[in-house]
Every structure is written in structure tokens, then in C-alpha cells.
Design a protein around this motif. Structure first.
Motif, PDB file in Angstrom:
ATOM      1  N   GLN A   1       0.829  -1.204   0.000  1.00  0.00           N
ATOM      2  CA  GLN A   1       0.000   0.000   0.000  1.00  0.00           C
ATOM      3  C   GLN A   1       0.864   1.256   0.000  1.00  0.00           C
ATOM      4  O   GLN A   1       0.562   2.218  -0.702  1.00  0.00           O
ATOM      5  CB  GLN A   1      -0.929   0.007   1.198  1.00  0.00           C
ATOM      6  N   THR A   2       1.928   1.230   0.768  1.00  0.00           N
ATOM      7  CA  THR A   2       2.825   2.384   0.843  1.00  0.00           C
ATOM      8  C   THR A   2       3.473   2.661  -0.510  1.00  0.00           C
ATOM      9  O   THR A   2       3.547   3.809  -0.953  1.00  0.00           O
ATOM     10  CB  THR A   2       3.915   2.150   1.911  1.00  0.00           C
TER      11      THR A   2
ATOM     12  N   ILE B   1       0.855   4.152  -2.811  1.00  0.00           N
ATOM     13  CA  ILE B   1       0.542   5.543  -2.465  1.00  0.00           C
ATOM     14  C   ILE B   1       1.650   6.476  -2.937  1.00  0.00           C
ATOM     15  O   ILE B   1       1.389   7.538  -3.508  1.00  0.00           O
ATOM     16  CB  ILE B   1       0.283   5.684  -0.950  1.00  0.00           C
TER      17      ILE B   1
ATOM     18  N   LEU C   1      -4.684   0.258  -5.847  1.00  0.00           N
ATOM     19  CA  LEU C   1      -4.714   0.456  -4.395  1.00  0.00           C
ATOM     20  C   LEU C   1      -6.056   0.006  -3.818  1.00  0.00           C
ATOM     21  O   LEU C   1      -6.097  -0.666  -2.786  1.00  0.00           O
ATOM     22  CB  LEU C   1      -4.443   1.923  -4.051  1.00  0.00           C
ATOM     23  N   PHE C   2      -7.154   0.359  -4.485  1.00  0.00           N
ATOM     24  CA  PHE C   2      -8.468  -0.101  -4.027  1.00  0.00           C
ATOM     25  C   PHE C   2      -8.575  -1.621  -4.074  1.00  0.00           C
ATOM     26  O   PHE C   2      -9.134  -2.244  -3.180  1.00  0.00           O
ATOM     27  CB  PHE C   2      -9.594   0.524  -4.856  1.00  0.00           C
TER      28      PHE C   2
ATOM     29  N   VAL D   1      -6.134  -3.791  -3.847  1.00  0.00           N
ATOM     30  CA  VAL D   1      -5.289  -4.374  -2.778  1.00  0.00           C
ATOM     31  C   VAL D   1      -5.964  -4.236  -1.422  1.00  0.00           C
ATOM     32  O   VAL D   1      -5.944  -5.164  -0.605  1.00  0.00           O
ATOM     33  CB  VAL D   1      -3.894  -3.701  -2.784  1.00  0.00           C
ATOM     34  N   ASN D   2      -6.609  -3.106  -1.182  1.00  0.00           N
ATOM     35  CA  ASN D   2      -7.277  -2.874   0.114  1.00  0.00           C
ATOM     36  C   ASN D   2      -8.522  -3.731   0.276  1.00  0.00           C
ATOM     37  O   ASN D   2      -8.962  -3.986   1.399  1.00  0.00           O
ATOM     38  CB  ASN D   2      -7.652  -1.403   0.278  1.00  0.00           C
ATOM     39  N   ARG D   3      -9.106  -4.153  -0.825  1.00  0.00           N
ATOM     40  CA  ARG D   3     -10.323  -4.958  -0.779  1.00  0.00           C
ATOM     41  C   ARG D   3     -10.070  -6.362  -0.265  1.00  0.00           C
ATOM     42  O   ARG D   3     -10.959  -6.982   0.296  1.00  0.00           O
ATOM     43  CB  ARG D   3     -10.895  -5.047  -2.184  1.00  0.00           C
ATOM     44  N   GLN D   4      -8.902  -6.854  -0.500  1.00  0.00           N
ATOM     45  CA  GLN D   4      -8.581  -8.246  -0.153  1.00  0.00           C
ATOM     46  C   GLN D   4      -8.431  -8.449   1.334  1.00  0.00           C
ATOM     47  O   GLN D   4      -8.090  -7.766   2.132  1.00  0.00           O
ATOM     48  CB  GLN D   4      -7.320  -8.702  -0.853  1.00  0.00           C
TER      49      GLN D   4
END
Length: 66
Positions: free
Chosen positions: A3-4, A7, A60-61, A63-66
């Protein structure tokens, strides 16, 4: 960690978009680009950097969903 990295990549792509946009406006305002070749080139770069930033946001979305 992933995530970093995403971003940071997104922010860099957004800053590149802003830089190319500013450069394109400066070229257009200077009046030296009569045929518009450089301005069109800057617009193409801006669109590419925007697409890259949007792609990083989508990833990013995802990856965050998992």
C-alpha cells in the motif's frame, strides 16, 4: 508495504501530472510554440500521467479490498 509503495507511486504520478500541466501552460503562454507541437506533446504526457495515477488508485483499491 504494498500500500505504501502504491501511495508513493500515485503521489509521484500526480506530481508529474501537475508539473507537465504547468510546463504546458507556460509553453502556451510564452507564445513561442506557434504550431502547437510542444503544447500537444505536453498534453499527451499529461494524459498519460493522469492515466497512470488513476491506475495506481484502482490497484490500491483492489489491494485494500482483499
Amino acid at each position: 508495504m504494498m500500500q505504501t509503495v502504491l501511495i508513493v507511486a500515485m503521489v509521484l504520478a500526480a506530481l508529474a501530472t501537475l508539473g507537465v500541466l504547468a510546463r504546458g501552460i507556460f509553453i502556451m503562454a510564452s507564445g513561442k510554440d506557434i504550431g502547437g507541437v510542444r503544447s500537444n506533446k505536453m498534453m499527451s504526457y499529461r494524459v498519460a500521467f493522469q492515466a497512470l495515477a488513476i491506475l495506481f488508485i484502482i490497484i490500491l483499491f483492489a489491494v485494500n479490498r482483499q
